[in-house]
Scaffold this active site. Structure first.
Site, PDB file in Angstrom:
ATOM      1  CB  CYS A 222      -0.937   0.015   1.205  1.00  0.00           C
ATOM      2  SG  CYS A 222      -0.119   0.347   2.772  1.00  0.00           S
TER       3      CYS A 222
ATOM      4  CB  CYS B 160       4.500  -0.273   1.747  1.00  0.00           C
ATOM      5  SG  CYS B 160       3.446  -1.525   2.496  1.00  0.00           S
TER       6      CYS B 160
ATOM      7  CG  ASP C 275       9.267  31.123 -32.280  1.00  0.00           C
ATOM      8  OD1 ASP C 275       9.536  32.314 -32.467  1.00  0.00           O
ATOM      9  OD2 ASP C 275       9.799  30.187 -32.907  1.00  0.00           O
TER      10      ASP C 275
ATOM     11  CG  ASP D  41      11.473  26.008 -33.815  1.00  0.00           C
ATOM     12  OD1 ASP D  41      11.425  27.224 -33.581  1.00  0.00           O
ATOM     13  OD2 ASP D  41      11.822  25.536 -34.906  1.00  0.00           O
TER      14      ASP D  41
ATOM     15  CG  ASP E 132      11.800  30.111 -29.477  1.00  0.00           C
ATOM     16  OD1 ASP E 132      11.526  31.326 -29.466  1.00  0.00           O
ATOM     17  OD2 ASP E 132      11.703  29.400 -30.496  1.00  0.00           O
TER      18      ASP E 132
END
Length: 719
Positions: free
Chosen positions: A13, A16, A409, A610, A614
C-alpha cells in the site's frame, strides 16, 4: 548529484512506500527519495556518493525485495501476480464452507465437530495464505509506523481470537468473518496488482520496440550481430518489412518508413539518401543502406524511454497533499477504532463494540489515496508517449489545466521555418511564368542564401531546366548578378535594382499586396528591363489555422511572440486568427515578456517554441512546450516535447493533460469520499452485524481497484 533508481517488489500500500522513503532518507548523503507505489520504483538523489548496496539493505530489512534488470523485473512482477492470484483463489475456496456452516447455524443446525472445522479452515486462510500480510504488519510496527497490513492484521486477528474465546465462554463465533476479511483482502490485492501492472504497459511496449539484431556490412559481406554490438559508423542493410536497428542516415537507396511508433504519425515518410532515420521504425518498400549515427542510450527511443520514466516518477503539487494525508491515515484509523470499541463498551454493547471496531479497521483504505495520483500520471504520460507527446515533468499536467494564455513563437512553430516561393508576377507580356522562374533560378543556382535556394527548389519541383551562368556575383544582403547567354541578369531586393538605375515605380502597386501579406519580394531584371517579381515567404504549417481555432474553442488567449517585423507578424497572425502580436522582440527580451504576462505568478503561461532563442522563454514559462523538430537546446528547456512538430499535437497535449488531471481529481474525490463515508458508518455501528466486517473487506478492496480502473480509462480517451 548521484541518482539511483531501484525497482521494489512486495509493497502492499501507499504507507509501505512512505515508510521506505522515511527510512532511506535517514542514510547520510541522501538528499531526496521518491517511492512510487504505482510503478514500484524508488528514485534517490544523493549529494555525495551512496553505495547502492546500502539502499538495498535498508529496503530488504524492511521486508521488501529489490529487483534489477528489466527482464528480471517483468518475471518478478508476473510471479507476484500469479502468487497473489493463487492465494486469492484458495482463500475464497476455503472460506466458502465457513459461510455454509454460518448459514446452517442461523437455521439452528450444527454439524459434528463444526468448531474445529472452522478453526482449521480459518487458520489456514488467515495465517497461512495471509502470512505475508501479518509479516508486513509486524515489520511495520517494529519500525514504529503503520500501514494497511497493520489494519488487516489487527482486524483478522481480533476476529479469530474472539472465535477462540468461544471455547471458554459463551461468545459468538467470528471464524468465518476473519477468513472472509482475509480472502477479500487477498482478492483485492491480486486485482489491484494486475490492474497496476497495466498502468505501465505503455512503457513496456516502448521497451519492446527496439530491434534485437542488426545486419551490417563487414568487408563487403553481410553479417548479423546483436544490437549491443552495433557501433557508430557501422553500415546497416535494412530490407522491406524490417525494423531499422538504430538511429542513422540513409547512404544508399530510397523507401518509405513507418515512423508511427516515434511520432504518432500514421502516414509513412519517404526516405532518400541524406535523410535521417529513427531506430525501431519500420522500413516498408525499398532496401536501405544506413550509416549508424547513434547507438545505445543515445538513440531517440532510449531518450524517449528515459523521459517517460522520469516523468512517471515525478510528483505534482496536488500529490503532496494526498501524501501528507496518507502518512497520518493509519494511526488516525487505529485511534478511531479504539474510540469506537470503548465507546460502545461504555454503552454496554460489547458485541457491537467488537464488530464495529473490527469493521473500522477493515473498511479504511489508504491505498486508494496513495494510488490516486501516480496511477493516473503513469497511464497519462504513457499514452502521451504513444501519441508523440513527451511530458518531461509531471507538474506540466497540472499547470496546463490552469493556464489561460498560450504564447507561440512564429518561425518553426506556426510556420515551416523554410522559405518557399508563394507567388510569381510577370510584368512583360512576351515572357511566361516558367521562363521568369527559369531565369531567376539559374541566376540563383550558385547562391547559398535561403531565399535563393527557395527559388531554385521551386524551379526543380516544376521540372524546369537550370541554365548555365557566367560571371556570377553575390552582393551581400541585396541579391545576385550573373550572365545567361551573354545577357546581364539581376535577381534581388529593391536596393539592387535601384543601384543599377532600374525604375520600379510602375510595378510597385502590383507587389504592394504581397508586401502587406508579409512576403519578401525578389525582383528579376534582364538587360536593364524589369521582367517580374517572385514572392518568397516562410509559409504556415498546414494545420496551424485549425490548431489555433481549437485553442480558442478551449478558451485560451493566443499571443505570437517573435523577433520578426510587425508587418510580417501581423499578416500571419491575421491569417490564422491569433489574438495578439508582440513582434521585433530580441531573444533576451522574450523572457521579460513572459514574466510580464505571468503577473507575479498569478497567471499561468504556456510558451511554445523551437529555436535556441526560445530556450530562456521556455524555461521561464510555467509550461515550456518544445517543438520536437527544433534545436536540442529548446527541447531540453521544454517540460513538454511535441515529437511530430505540429500544433495539433499541442491541442492533443492540452486535452491529455486536462483529462489526466481530471482523472486525478476524480480519484482523490472518490478515495476521500469513500473513507469519509465508510469510517463513520462503521464506527456508528451501521455495519455491526456478523457479516459487517466481510462487507467492509469487500468495499475496501473495491475502493483501490476502482481508482486504478478509473486511471486506466485514460488509455482509451479520444484525442
Amino acid at each position: 548529484m548521484q541518482e539511483i533508481i531501484l525497482k521494489i517488489s512486495g509493497m502492499h500500500c501507499a504507507s509501505c512506500a512512505k515508510n521506505i522513503e522515511a527510512q532511506v532518507k535517514k542514510h547520510p548523503g541522501v538528499k531526496s527519495v521518491n517511492v512510487n507505489f504505482a510503478t514500484s520504483e524508488m528514485f534517490v538523489r544523493a549529494e555525495e556518493f551512496v553505495p547502492e548496496i546500502d539502499l538495498k539493505k535498508i529496503v530488504e530489512e524492511l521486508g521488501y525485495k529489490v529487483i534489477g534488470k528489466v527482464r528480471e523485473q517483468e518475471i518478478e512482477e508476473q510471479k507476484e501476480i500469479q502468487k497473489a492470484k493463487l492465494r486469492a483463489i484458495f482463500a475464497l475456496l476455503l472460506s466458502f464452507p465457513l459461510m455454509v456452516t454460518m448459514a446452517l447455524m442461523y437455521f439452528g443446525r450444527k454439524i459434528p465437530g463444526q468448531i474445529w472445522f472452522e478453526v482449521i479452515l480459518s487458520f489456514i486462510v488467515v495465517y497461512v495464505l495471509g502470512w505475508e500480510t501479518h509479516l508486513s504488519a509486524f515489520r511495520a510496527v517494529k519500525k514504529f509506523f503503520a500501514n494497511m497490513d497493520v489494519l488487516i492484521s489487527l482486524g483478522t486477528t481480533a476476529a479469530f481470537l474472539f472465535g477462540i474465546g468461544a471455547f471458554f465462554v459463551e461468545l459468538p463465533v467470528f471464524f468465518e468473518t476473519a477468513a472472509f476479511i482475509m480472502a477479500f483482502h487477498l482478492l483485492g490485492r491480486y486485482l489491484e496488482a494486475r490492474a497496476r501492472g497495466k498502468t505501465s504497459e505503455a512503457l513496456r511496449e516502448l521497451l519492446k520496440l527496439g530491434a534485437k539484431t542488426a545486419r551490417i556490412l563487414v568487408n563487403g559481406k553481410e553479417k548479423e550481430i546483436s544490437i549491443e554490438e552495433l557501433k557508430v559508423g557501422d553500415i546497416m542493410i535494412v530490407r522491406p518489412g524490417e525494423k531499422i536497428p538504430t538511429d542513422g542516415e540513409v547512404i544508399e537507396g530510397q523507401s518509405t518508413v513507418d515512423e508511427s511508433m516515434a511520432t504518432g504519425e500514421s502516414l509513412p515518410v519517404e526516405k532518400k539518401v541524406g535523410d535521417k532515420v529513427i531506430g525501431a521504425t519500420i522500413n516498408q518498400e525499398g532496401v536501405l543502406k544506413i550509416k549508424a549515427t547513434k547507438v545505445g542510450k543515445d538513440t531517440f527511443l532510449a531518450q524517449v524511454i528515459k523521459l517517460v520514466e522520469e516523468a512517471q516518477r515525478s510528483r505534482i503539487p496536488i500529490q503532496e497533499f494526498a501524501d501528507k494525508v496518507t502518512s497520518y491515515f493509519v494511526p488516525v484509523v487505529l485511534i478511531i477504532a479504539l474510540f469506537t470499541f470503548f465507546g460502545w463498551l461504555i454503552l454496554g454493547k460489547w458485541f457491537t463494540a467488537i464488530v464495529a471496531a473490527i469493521t473500522v479497521l477493515i473498511i479504511a483504505c489508504p491505498c486508494a489515496l496513495g494510488l490516486a495520483t501516480p496511477t493516473a500520471l503513469t497511464v497519462g504520460i504513457g499514452r502521451g508517449a504513444k501519441e508523440g507527446i513527451l511530458i518531461r515533468q509531471g507538474e506540466a499536467i497540472e499547470l496546463m489545466g490552469k493556464t489561460k494564455i498560450i504564447v507561440l513563437d512564429k518561425t518553426g512553430t506556426l510556420t515551416k521555418g523554410i522559405p518557399e516561393v508563394t507567388d510569381i508576377k510577370v510584368f512583360e507580356g512576351n515572357i511566361k511564368e516558367e521562363e521568369l522562374l527559369q531565369i531567376a533560378a539559374s541566376a540563383e543556382s550558385g547562391s547559398e542564401h535561403p531565399l535563393g535556394k527557395a527559388i531554385v527548389k521551386k524551379a526543380k519541383e516544376r521540372g524546369i531546366e537550370i541554365l548555365k551562368v557566367q560571371n556570377f556575383k553575390a552582393i551581400f544582403g541585396k541579391g545576385v548578378m550573373a550572365e545567361i547567354d551573354g545577357k546581364k541578369i539581376l535577381v534581388g531586393r529593391k536596393e539592387l535594382m535601384e543601384e543599377n538605375n532600374l525604375d520600379l515605380s510602375n510595378y510597385q502597386e502590383m507587389v504592394s499586396q504581397l508586401q502587406e501579406e508579409g512576403k519578401t519580394v525578389i525582383w528579376v531584371a534582364q538587360e536593364n528591363k524589369i521582367l517580374g517579381a517572385i514572392a518568397v515567404a516562410d509559409t504556415l504549417k498546414d494545420e496551424t489555422k485549425t490548431a489555433i481555432e481549437a485553442l480558442h474553442k478551449m478558451g485560451f488567449k493566443t499571443i505570437m511572440l517573435t523577433g520578426d517585423n510587425q508587418k510580417t507578424a501581423k499578416a500571419i497572425a491575421k491569417k490564422v486568427g491569433i489574438d495578439e502580436v508582440i513582434a521585433e522582440v530580441l531573444p533576451d527580451e522574450k523572457v521579460k515578456v513572459i514574466k510580464k504576462l505571468q503577473k507575479d505568478g498569478r497567471v499561468k503561461v504556456v510558451m511554445v517554441g523551437d529555436g535556441i532563442n526560445d530556450a530562456p522563454a521556455l524555461t521561464q514559462a510555467d509550461v515550456g512546450v518544445a517543438i520536437g523538430t527544433g534545436t536540442d537546446i529548446a527541447i531540453e528547456a521544454g517540460k513538454v516535447i511535441l515529437v511530430r512538430g505540429d500544433l495539433i499535437s499541442l491541442v492533443n497535449a492540452i486535452l491529455l493533460s486536462k483529462a489526466t488531471f481530471r482523472t486525478i481529481r476524480q480519484n482523490l474525490f472518490w478515495a476521500f469520499f469513500y473513507n469519509v463515508i465508510a469510517i463513520p458508518t462503521a464506527a456508528f455501528g451501521v455495519l455491526a452485524t456478523m457479516i459487517g466486517p466481510i462487507i467492509a473487506a469487500a468495499a475496501m478492496a473495491f475502493s483501490s481497484l476502482s481508482v486504478v480502473l478509473n486511471s486506466l480509462r485514460l488509455k482509451k480517451i479520444k484525442l
